[in-house]
Scaffold this active site. Structure first.
Site, mmCIF file in Angstrom:
data_model
loop_
_atom_site.group_PDB
_atom_site.id
_atom_site.type_symbol
_atom_site.label_atom_id
_atom_site.label_comp_id
_atom_site.label_asym_id
_atom_site.label_seq_id
_atom_site.Cartn_x
_atom_site.Cartn_y
_atom_site.Cartn_z
ATOM 1 N N ASN A 172 -8.034 -3.254 14.079
ATOM 2 C CA ASN A 172 -9.416 -3.279 13.608
ATOM 3 C C ASN A 172 -9.495 -4.497 12.433
ATOM 4 O OD1 ASN A 172 -8.493 -2.114 11.118
ATOM 5 N ND2 ASN A 172 -9.700 -0.614 11.012
ATOM 6 N N ASP B 117 0.795 -1.138 0.080
ATOM 7 C CA ASP B 117 0.037 0.025 0.064
ATOM 8 C C ASP B 117 0.798 1.337 0.043
ATOM 9 O OD1 ASP B 117 0.786 -0.706 2.545
ATOM 10 O OD2 ASP B 117 -1.184 -1.262 3.178
ATOM 11 N N GLU C 210 -9.806 -1.829 5.072
ATOM 12 C CA GLU C 210 -10.686 -1.740 6.051
ATOM 13 C C GLU C 210 -11.845 -2.465 6.283
ATOM 14 O OE1 GLU C 210 -9.094 -0.216 8.250
ATOM 15 O OE2 GLU C 210 -8.137 1.673 7.634
HETATM 16 C C1 F6R Z 1 1.000 -1.746 6.099
HETATM 17 C C2 F6R Z 1 -0.271 -2.500 6.106
HETATM 18 C C3 F6R Z 1 -1.119 -2.415 7.408
HETATM 19 C C4 F6R Z 1 -0.224 -2.611 8.797
HETATM 20 C C5 F6R Z 1 -1.102 -2.819 9.995
HETATM 21 C C6 F6R Z 1 -0.405 -2.765 11.059
HETATM 22 O O1 F6R Z 1 1.681 -1.793 4.706
HETATM 23 O O2 F6R Z 1 -0.627 -3.071 5.081
HETATM 24 O O3 F6R Z 1 -1.872 -3.393 7.183
HETATM 25 O O4 F6R Z 1 0.434 -4.045 8.544
HETATM 26 O O5 F6R Z 1 -1.668 -1.428 9.832
HETATM 27 O O6 F6R Z 1 0.491 -1.950 11.409
HETATM 28 P P1 F6R Z 1 1.569 -2.323 12.429
HETATM 29 O O7 F6R Z 1 2.433 -3.180 12.048
HETATM 30 O O8 F6R Z 1 2.467 -1.010 12.289
HETATM 31 O O9 F6R Z 1 0.936 -2.459 13.646
#
Ligand code: F6R
Length: 260
Positions: A135, A66, A142
């Site tokens: 979440n 992303d 999402e």
């Molecule tokens: C980032 C991504 C997100 C993160 C998720 C967890 O490229 O795709 O899905 O993996 O938000 O974020 P952290 O690892 O910072 O808790």
């Protein structure tokens, strides 16, 4: 789905890195899907250490999950910058083979379609590294994201913006939109490896691994994948009902299936 529970976050990183090193040993030109955020940092650090000890990753390609929309690539929190500093440089990847969605494209839909084409042209993703949001999101899919979604623009959930505000000077600076690989794109990877550490991921992990498959918990789509591994520290695993069974299964794993 294989669930692996390890005592510490560092061991989670080491185990996932061992899996990737195992793949690259068999397939030096492997295509990796790479996540940003804190969860995979220990994986990248361990791979960098293995590189220093002789692991050659120079023929590996990588596709980021992303990117924020509207953040200049020079911004330290753009995923273009984060992937460069945490993946491309420390792992010695060829920058030409590292791809990040174009969050500055004047035509976002065309950029998303080009990204899907680039993944297909590379032969698809061999192993997708994933984290999970509190979440339940994977990538930035999402809750209520379509299971068949492809790379597209999404609005970040307020909770995701709040969670990611720690990387920015203030919440206002966190972009509201992103480009993310879709759940369908992620499911097309030949192997998925999701890592999670810490108590604040325990509820999302329990829902994704043991709850019903539901678009309310996008990570639950892993239950549909043929080859998904979830590697957790004790805190992230703390709400799993079958934790003892997963430990027992891992201890008794046949040698031919081992990658650690
Ligand atoms: C980032 C991504 C997100 C993160 C998720 C967890 O490229 O795709 O899905 O993996 O938000 O974020 P952290 O690892 O910072 O808790």
């Amino acid at each position: 789905m294989e669930i692996v529970i390890l005592p510490t976050p560092a061991e989670v990183g080491r185990a996932a890195a061992a899996k990737i090193a195992h793949l690259v040993a068999r397939r030096p030109e492997a295509v990796l899907g790479v996540a940003t955020g804190s969860s995979p940092l220990a994986i990248y650090a361990e791979l960098a250490a293995r590189r220093a000890a002789g692991l050659d990753l120079s023929r590996v390609s990588a596709f980021a999950l992303d990117e924020y929309v509207g953040l200049p690539t020079s911004h330290p929190e753009s995923y273009a910058s984060v992937i460069r500093s945490t993946v491309t440089e420390p792992l010695g990847l060829d920058p030409e083979r590292v791809h990040v969605p174009d969050g500055l494209a004047p035509d976002i839909e065309a950029a998303c379609a080009r990204y899907e084409d680039a993944i297909a042209a590379a032969g698809g993703v061999d192993l997708q590294i994933l984290g999970i949001g509190a979440n339940g999101h994977i990538g930035f899919n999402e809750p209520t994201s379509s299971f068949r979604s492809r790379t597209r623009i999404k609005t970040l959930a307020p909770r995701t913006r709040e969670d990611n505000a720690r990387f920015f000077a203030s919440l206002d600076e966190v972009p509201t939109h992103c480009i993310t690989q879709g759940l369908g794109t992620i499911l097309d990877a030949r192997e998925l490896v999701l890592v999670a550490q810490g108590e604040n991921k325990a509820a999302a992990i329990a829902a994704a691994v043991e709850g019903p498959v539901s678009s309310m918990v996008p990570g639950s789509v892993l239950q549909w994948h043929r080859t998904a591994t979830v590697i957790l520290d004790e805190a992230a695993a703390s709400r799993l009902q079958l934790a003892d069974y997963y430990r027992y299964t891992f201890r008794n794993k046949p040698d031919f299936q081992r990658w650690d």
